[in-house]
Design a protein around this motif. Structure first.
Motif, mmCIF file in Angstrom:
data_model
loop_
_atom_site.group_PDB
_atom_site.id
_atom_site.type_symbol
_atom_site.label_atom_id
_atom_site.label_comp_id
_atom_site.label_asym_id
_atom_site.label_seq_id
_atom_site.Cartn_x
_atom_site.Cartn_y
_atom_site.Cartn_z
ATOM 1 N N LEU A 389 -6.070 -16.206 -85.763
ATOM 2 C CA LEU A 389 -5.288 -15.471 -86.693
ATOM 3 C C LEU A 389 -6.757 -14.995 -87.519
ATOM 4 O O LEU A 389 -7.609 -15.600 -88.007
ATOM 5 N N THR A 390 -6.857 -13.715 -87.612
ATOM 6 C CA THR A 390 -8.156 -13.164 -88.152
ATOM 7 C C THR A 390 -7.561 -11.856 -89.036
ATOM 8 O O THR A 390 -6.632 -11.277 -88.922
ATOM 9 N N ILE A 391 -8.402 -11.402 -90.048
ATOM 10 C CA ILE A 391 -8.188 -10.395 -90.900
ATOM 11 C C ILE A 391 -9.273 -9.484 -90.988
ATOM 12 O O ILE A 391 -10.358 -9.734 -91.232
ATOM 13 N N ASP A 392 -9.107 -8.081 -90.724
ATOM 14 C CA ASP A 392 -10.361 -7.134 -90.315
ATOM 15 C C ASP A 392 -10.537 -6.655 -91.893
ATOM 16 O O ASP A 392 -10.181 -6.800 -92.815
ATOM 17 N N ASP A 393 -11.775 -5.807 -91.689
ATOM 18 C CA ASP A 393 -12.146 -5.007 -92.971
ATOM 19 C C ASP A 393 -11.208 -4.178 -93.685
ATOM 20 O O ASP A 393 -11.599 -3.464 -94.783
ATOM 21 N N GLU A 394 -10.135 -3.750 -92.884
ATOM 22 C CA GLU A 394 -9.247 -3.008 -93.493
ATOM 23 C C GLU A 394 -8.028 -3.707 -93.919
ATOM 24 O O GLU A 394 -6.926 -2.967 -94.506
ATOM 25 N N GLY A 395 -7.884 -4.976 -93.976
ATOM 26 C CA GLY A 395 -6.934 -5.631 -94.617
ATOM 27 C C GLY A 395 -5.725 -5.977 -93.440
ATOM 28 O O GLY A 395 -4.650 -6.023 -94.143
ATOM 29 N N ILE A 396 -5.945 -5.866 -92.273
ATOM 30 C CA ILE A 396 -4.964 -6.102 -91.377
ATOM 31 C C ILE A 396 -5.142 -7.353 -90.769
ATOM 32 O O ILE A 396 -6.245 -7.862 -90.302
ATOM 33 N N ILE A 397 -3.920 -8.169 -90.479
ATOM 34 C CA ILE A 397 -3.832 -9.366 -90.185
ATOM 35 C C ILE A 397 -3.939 -9.006 -88.366
ATOM 36 O O ILE A 397 -2.904 -8.211 -87.773
ATOM 37 N N TRP A 398 -4.519 -9.505 -87.537
ATOM 38 C CA TRP A 398 -4.566 -9.758 -86.066
ATOM 39 C C TRP A 398 -4.125 -11.105 -85.520
ATOM 40 O O TRP A 398 -5.035 -12.132 -85.924
ATOM 41 N N MET A 399 -3.141 -11.520 -85.003
ATOM 42 C CA MET A 399 -2.864 -12.721 -84.535
ATOM 43 C C MET A 399 -2.574 -12.770 -82.816
ATOM 44 O O MET A 399 -1.677 -12.032 -82.382
ATOM 45 N N MET A 400 -2.960 -13.802 -82.190
ATOM 46 C CA MET A 400 -2.978 -13.947 -80.859
ATOM 47 C C MET A 400 -1.642 -15.118 -80.582
ATOM 48 O O MET A 400 -1.847 -16.185 -81.283
ATOM 49 N N SER A 401 -0.719 -14.938 -79.896
ATOM 50 C CA SER A 401 -0.071 -15.996 -79.364
ATOM 51 C C SER A 401 0.053 -16.139 -77.770
ATOM 52 O O SER A 401 -0.109 -15.044 -77.169
ATOM 53 N N ASN A 402 -0.249 -17.308 -77.245
ATOM 54 C CA ASN A 402 -0.726 -17.457 -75.620
ATOM 55 C C ASN A 402 -0.013 -18.600 -74.800
ATOM 56 O O ASN A 402 -0.273 -18.625 -73.780
ATOM 57 N N SER A 403 0.868 -18.914 -75.644
ATOM 58 C CA SER A 403 1.958 -19.924 -74.628
ATOM 59 C C SER A 403 1.253 -20.929 -74.107
ATOM 60 O O SER A 403 1.589 -21.690 -73.111
ATOM 61 N N MET A 404 0.084 -21.597 -74.669
ATOM 62 C CA MET A 404 -0.971 -22.590 -74.187
ATOM 63 C C MET A 404 -0.050 -23.915 -73.535
ATOM 64 O O MET A 404 -0.496 -24.321 -72.713
ATOM 65 N N PRO A 405 0.904 -24.431 -74.500
ATOM 66 C CA PRO A 405 1.215 -25.548 -74.466
ATOM 67 C C PRO A 405 1.965 -25.736 -72.926
ATOM 68 O O PRO A 405 2.084 -26.512 -72.054
ATOM 69 N N ILE A 406 2.813 -24.430 -72.456
ATOM 70 C CA ILE A 406 3.374 -24.357 -71.331
ATOM 71 C C ILE A 406 2.320 -24.193 -70.216
ATOM 72 O O ILE A 406 2.574 -24.782 -69.020
ATOM 73 N N PHE A 407 1.328 -23.581 -70.232
ATOM 74 C CA PHE A 407 0.168 -23.540 -69.425
ATOM 75 C C PHE A 407 -0.327 -24.934 -68.983
ATOM 76 O O PHE A 407 -0.628 -25.133 -67.812
ATOM 77 N N ILE A 408 -0.415 -25.612 -69.833
ATOM 78 C CA ILE A 408 -1.002 -27.041 -69.883
ATOM 79 C C ILE A 408 -0.327 -27.970 -69.143
ATOM 80 O O ILE A 408 -0.364 -28.747 -68.359
ATOM 81 N N TYR A 409 1.098 -28.041 -69.847
ATOM 82 C CA TYR A 409 1.996 -29.230 -69.376
ATOM 83 C C TYR A 409 3.126 -28.902 -68.324
ATOM 84 O O TYR A 409 3.913 -29.561 -68.018
ATOM 85 N N SER A 410 3.437 -27.523 -68.206
ATOM 86 C CA SER A 410 4.441 -26.832 -67.255
ATOM 87 C C SER A 410 3.874 -25.704 -66.498
ATOM 88 O O SER A 410 2.707 -25.890 -66.017
ATOM 89 N N THR A 411 4.613 -24.746 -66.246
ATOM 90 C CA THR A 411 4.090 -23.709 -65.585
ATOM 91 C C THR A 411 4.685 -22.208 -66.205
ATOM 92 O O THR A 411 5.817 -22.043 -66.498
#
Length: 436
Positions: A389-411
């Motif tokens: 989660l980051t905020i740019d110089d225009e006051g916009i939040i950018w958020m990444m969601s990446n399903s990583m636990p599924i990648f690590i523990y399942s498929t």
């Protein structure tokens, strides 16, 4: 939060396989740094970094014996294996959205990338450009090239900062092929202006270096301080640009909470023991100092220390820090957070919350309490594991969601969208919450 991009699997303009060799806008031709500074093999530190048997795991580990397709038939020499590319970080700066791809598996063409918003901003699943160019992302071509980057940040002097962990985190074959390093890139020229190798006397491996926060004033760019959490060794490193020095703090507040390590995300139940994970800076005080907020990821508590303490190297040698490091309080149940960031426009800190699959908030003018901790957005099916989660110089939040636990523990199901990037203005995000 508004969904901007989504991918079933990630793709690149240059995969390294000769099929996509035209990659426009690859930095400035006048770069002071050549694509391949030295023509040498990777620097390997053999036999020193094997992981000891652990009772619990950090977000860096794939437990032996987990049933997963990951790595089962991978060709170690393949330049691009779509399934293995899991994005981690998202940072926006004036038309470019930087996306990181740490090398946790083989087949990753480039670890540091960007999306050209003017060219590909309307695409649902845009391809990535390597940054600042493809050649610099080829770790096996030079001992000076990028190995693995988790997250980036842009400072007030229009520079991109990040940590290269120097580590290939392949399951059962983790390799620290060179020293972890701090990088600074001038975003106006795309030139690498600094690469600082973190000494082994301070940091054995780069495995726990997940993020970096920059404390600088626009008119004093050379006086920047960087705060670097280490989630594995539970330390906080401080780097001073003008002195080109780095030192380490240790404190009990950097440790994980054993009562907060049991997680259930994306249908996967597991236990992590990630220590201090994220730092963010409050408003500047009259004396020039700032509060530095921090938390372990396996925790629901928030802590704070003044930048005055961190910026004095001699303080790091003290055995007793007295009351310099303080407990703010708890955010409430299931509020374990990866990254968080303070927004100066609203006075709100926003949290990427992995158990709630969403974004939380706290208005810093209010007491820190469960009652004053709000939920901005939450979506258990589409926001699985908010990794950045980051905020740019225009006051916009950018958020990444990446399903990583599924990648690590399942498929991962490659027929559905696994990775998403979201955005929203901070003023809109806080509406209707206790953070108003």
């Amino acid at each position: 939060m508004i969904e901007v991009f989504k991918w079933k699997q990630m793709d690149f303009y240059n995969r390294g396989d000769g099929r996509h060799n035209v990659e426009p806008n690859q930095g400035h031709q006048g770069s002071s740094r050549p694509d391949r500074p030295y023509n040498s093999a990777p620097v390997v530190f053999p036999g020193k970094y094997s992981r000891r048997k652990r009772e619990s795991f950090t977000s860096r580990d794939t437990p032996i014996g987990v049933s997963s397709r990951i790595g089962s038939n991978d060709n170690a020499n393949a330049p691009y294996i779509p399934y293995n590319n899991v994005p981690m970080g998202a940072t926006h700066f004036r038309g470019r959205l930087f996306v990181t791809m740490p090398r946790r598996r083989v087949g990753i063409p480039s670890t540091l990338n960007y999306i050209d918003m003017s060219r590909d901003g309307r695409e649902r699943s845009p391809k990535l450009h390597a940054y600042p160019n493809f050649a610099l992302n080829q770790f096996n071509e030079s001992s000076q090239n990028l190995v693995s980057v988790y997250r980036t940040t842009v400072d007030d002097c229009q520079r991109l900062w990040f940590i290269d962990t120097g580590m290939l985190e392949y399951p059962n074959n983790r390799q620290q092929i060179r020293r972890p390093s701090i990088w600074i890139v001038d975003l106006n020229t795309d030139r690498v202006i600094k690469r600082f190798e973190i000494p082994e006397s301070l940091v054995e491996t780069g495995r726990g270096l997940a993020s970096i926060t920059i404390d600088v004033q626009p008119n004093k760019c050379g006086e920047a301080f960087a705060y670097i959490p280490d989630l594995v060794y539970r330390r906080l490193y401080v780097y001073h640009l003008s002195d080109d020095r780095i030192w380490a703090f240790e404190h009990n507040y950097f440790n994980f909470d054993p009562l907060a390590g049991d997680l259930n995300i994306g249908g996967q139940s597991f236990r992590w023991d990630d220590g201090i994970f994220s730092t963010t800076l409050g408003p500047r005080q009259p004396d020039g100092s700032r509060d530095v907020y921090f938390h372990p990821m396996a925790s629901t508590n928030e802590f704070v220390v003044s930048s005055r303490v961190l910026q004095l190297e001699s303080n790091s040698a003290r055995a007793d820090h007295g009351s310099d490091f303080r407990v703010l309080g708890g955010r409430g149940p299931s509020t374990q957070s990866t990254m968080h960031e303070y927004d100066p426009r609203t006075g709100v800190i926003f949290f990427a919350e992995i158990q709630k699959n969403g974004v939380g908030c706290w208005k810093t003018s209010k007491p820190f309490s469960v009652e004053n901790h709000g939920t901005v957005d939450s979506n258990a099916s589409d926001m699985i594991y908010p990794s950045d989660l980051t905020i740019d110089d225009e006051g916009i939040i950018w958020m990444m969601s990446n399903s990583m636990p599924i990648f690590i523990y399942s498929t991962l199901d490659t027929d559905v969208y696994n990775f998403r990037i979201w955005r929203q203005s901070t003023s809109k995000d806080k509406r209707g919450t206790v953070c108003e």
